[in-house]
Design a protein around this motif. Sequence first.
Motif, PDB file in Angstrom:
ATOM      1  N   LEU A 154     -18.712  14.030  59.120  1.00  0.00           N
ATOM      2  CA  LEU A 154     -18.244  13.859  57.745  1.00  0.00           C
ATOM      3  C   LEU A 154     -17.549  12.521  57.554  1.00  0.00           C
ATOM      4  O   LEU A 154     -16.751  12.103  58.407  1.00  0.00           O
ATOM      5  N   ALA A 155     -17.821  11.868  56.429  1.00  0.00           N
ATOM      6  CA  ALA A 155     -17.058  10.688  56.038  1.00  0.00           C
ATOM      7  C   ALA A 155     -15.880  11.148  55.191  1.00  0.00           C
ATOM      8  O   ALA A 155     -16.037  11.987  54.303  1.00  0.00           O
ATOM      9  N   ALA A 156     -14.705  10.592  55.474  1.00  0.00           N
ATOM     10  CA  ALA A 156     -13.474  10.967  54.757  1.00  0.00           C
ATOM     11  C   ALA A 156     -12.810   9.697  54.223  1.00  0.00           C
ATOM     12  O   ALA A 156     -12.054   9.040  54.945  1.00  0.00           O
ATOM     13  N   PRO A 157     -13.081   9.345  52.972  1.00  0.00           N
ATOM     14  CA  PRO A 157     -12.559   8.086  52.418  1.00  0.00           C
ATOM     15  C   PRO A 157     -11.095   8.212  52.007  1.00  0.00           C
ATOM     16  O   PRO A 157     -10.754   8.180  50.824  1.00  0.00           O
ATOM     17  N   VAL A 158     -10.223   8.313  53.017  1.00  0.00           N
ATOM     18  CA  VAL A 158      -8.802   8.622  52.776  1.00  0.00           C
ATOM     19  C   VAL A 158      -8.070   7.509  52.030  1.00  0.00           C
ATOM     20  O   VAL A 158      -7.046   7.761  51.403  1.00  0.00           O
ATOM     21  N   GLY A 159      -8.602   6.280  52.110  1.00  0.00           N
ATOM     22  CA  GLY A 159      -7.913   5.174  51.435  1.00  0.00           C
ATOM     23  C   GLY A 159      -8.364   4.928  50.011  1.00  0.00           C
ATOM     24  O   GLY A 159      -7.882   3.992  49.363  1.00  0.00           O
ATOM     25  N   ALA A 160      -9.262   5.759  49.510  1.00  0.00           N
ATOM     26  CA  ALA A 160      -9.820   5.509  48.178  1.00  0.00           C
ATOM     27  C   ALA A 160      -8.743   5.635  47.104  1.00  0.00           C
ATOM     28  O   ALA A 160      -7.944   6.569  47.130  1.00  0.00           O
ATOM     29  N   PRO A 161      -8.714   4.704  46.151  1.00  0.00           N
ATOM     30  CA  PRO A 161      -7.708   4.772  45.091  1.00  0.00           C
ATOM     31  C   PRO A 161      -8.008   5.824  44.031  1.00  0.00           C
ATOM     32  O   PRO A 161      -7.142   6.117  43.205  1.00  0.00           O
ATOM     33  N   GLU A 190     -14.038   6.404  43.313  1.00  0.00           N
ATOM     34  CA  GLU A 190     -14.339   5.436  44.366  1.00  0.00           C
ATOM     35  C   GLU A 190     -14.614   6.132  45.692  1.00  0.00           C
ATOM     36  O   GLU A 190     -15.419   5.654  46.499  1.00  0.00           O
ATOM     37  N   ALA A 191     -13.983   7.279  45.910  1.00  0.00           N
ATOM     38  CA  ALA A 191     -14.234   8.046  47.133  1.00  0.00           C
ATOM     39  C   ALA A 191     -15.667   8.577  47.155  1.00  0.00           C
ATOM     40  O   ALA A 191     -16.350   8.546  48.183  1.00  0.00           O
ATOM     41  N   VAL A 192     -16.116   9.068  46.012  1.00  0.00           N
ATOM     42  CA  VAL A 192     -17.483   9.589  45.912  1.00  0.00           C
ATOM     43  C   VAL A 192     -18.497   8.490  46.230  1.00  0.00           C
ATOM     44  O   VAL A 192     -19.438   8.690  47.011  1.00  0.00           O
ATOM     45  N   PHE A 193     -18.278   7.306  45.669  1.00  0.00           N
ATOM     46  CA  PHE A 193     -19.212   6.211  45.926  1.00  0.00           C
ATOM     47  C   PHE A 193     -19.103   5.709  47.368  1.00  0.00           C
ATOM     48  O   PHE A 193     -20.097   5.265  47.959  1.00  0.00           O
ATOM     49  N   ALA A 194     -17.909   5.802  47.936  1.00  0.00           N
ATOM     50  CA  ALA A 194     -17.738   5.391  49.338  1.00  0.00           C
ATOM     51  C   ALA A 194     -18.574   6.285  50.262  1.00  0.00           C
ATOM     52  O   ALA A 194     -19.227   5.802  51.188  1.00  0.00           O
ATOM     53  N   ASN A 195     -18.553   7.593  50.010  1.00  0.00           N
ATOM     54  CA  ASN A 195     -19.339   8.501  50.851  1.00  0.00           C
ATOM     55  C   ASN A 195     -20.834   8.212  50.723  1.00  0.00           C
ATOM     56  O   ASN A 195     -21.571   8.257  51.713  1.00  0.00           O
TER      57      ASN A 195
END
Length: 398
Positions: free
Chosen positions: A155-162, A166-171
């Motif tokens: 799993l990708a966990a974009p913990v730093g996303a503001p 942005e987290a959804v697009f990071a994944n």
Amino acid sequence: LVTDVRLRRVLDSRGNPTVEAEVTTESGGFGRAAAPSGASTGEYEAIERPAEEAIAKARELAVPRLEGQVYAGDQRGVDAALRAADGTENFSEIGANSAVAISMAAAKAASDVLGAPLYQHLGGAFRGDEYPTPLGNVVGGGEHAADATDIQEFLAAPVGAPSVTEAVFANAAVHGAVHDVLAERDLPAGKGDEGAWAPSVSDAEAFAIVAEAIDRAEDEVGFEIRMGLDVAASEMWDAESGVYEYSDTTRTSEEQVDYVAGLVDDHDLVYVEDPLEEDDFEGFADLTDRVGDRTLVCGDDLFVTNVERLQRGIDEGAGNSILVKPNQIGTLSDAFDAVELARDNGYDAVISHRSGETEDTTIAHLAVATAAPFIKTGAVGGERTAKLNELIRIEENA
Ligand code: PGA
Ligand code: ZN
């Protein structure tokens, strides 16, 4: 007042029939919801019946206790009627699939009557404005894909996303980067049930691929992305020989604890789900002792969204997090009870999809309503993006 409950068979993402429910109220409220379905289901989950049987039984036993009898806004009343109609502990009469579809459809009908979004109805007027970090399944195997990794989900966990958006697009960026890394390494791969890449590689190689993809995605998005796992260890456990069976080795319970603790350190894992099999509370407690200060040790098959099993885990120090899947227990009220018990005892409640999904977006609202730290709902694929895109809309409109 609920005036009409309709049930039908629709398709889930694997092409299997599932239950869709529609609830209409006297004041013109309308809600529609569909049940998801697991493949690596826990032994202690509520019972999913074949869709046609579940529908027939729910029409016979549950619908008469709902129509003209309960208010859609009285979620506890709706769910109590479902329990009374079923009469068993585990919804083996009307099926947890019928139960959860009706329970969620009633909640949506109530939010329609209120003219408020579902997360607001479920979370209340005074909920905070916290949003979950989506955990994106980018490489996987286990029961979700043939001839792929032993570990079910990387799993990708974009913990730093503001922001959630942005987290959804990071994944999605990590998922895309995995594709590139696989192509460069000449590793052809299709996708598993949740849309994760399913290459025929060892778990060690998968860690390297995902780490490389995360590095590239971090450069692209400019914030921290960590890694998580769903080991889904029950699927590897061989009760007869008492070991976990991997492609290249076997591990005892103690060896499994050592192995996963090592993975947490080596890969800086922020999240580890079902690292031990579903009856090994002791192994969960040992692992939590060792790494619980730096990672979420989450029980899915261990707890099955069930307050009794969660209470045992709390008593024994097993895990520090519970995965919440409404269809594992059958109603939204039961799912909320699990979230509340978790929160009262310092456990994080993570809301989750199933490997078999529909376009239903209820879990996105549930995650916002309960201020869940994480939501597990894949990275790509229409039944997954239905939830992710709903989170984007919720964040924009809140
Ligand atoms: P399932 O898998 O929906 O097939 O049970 C998801 C999970 O194990 O988290
Ligand atoms: Zn799981």
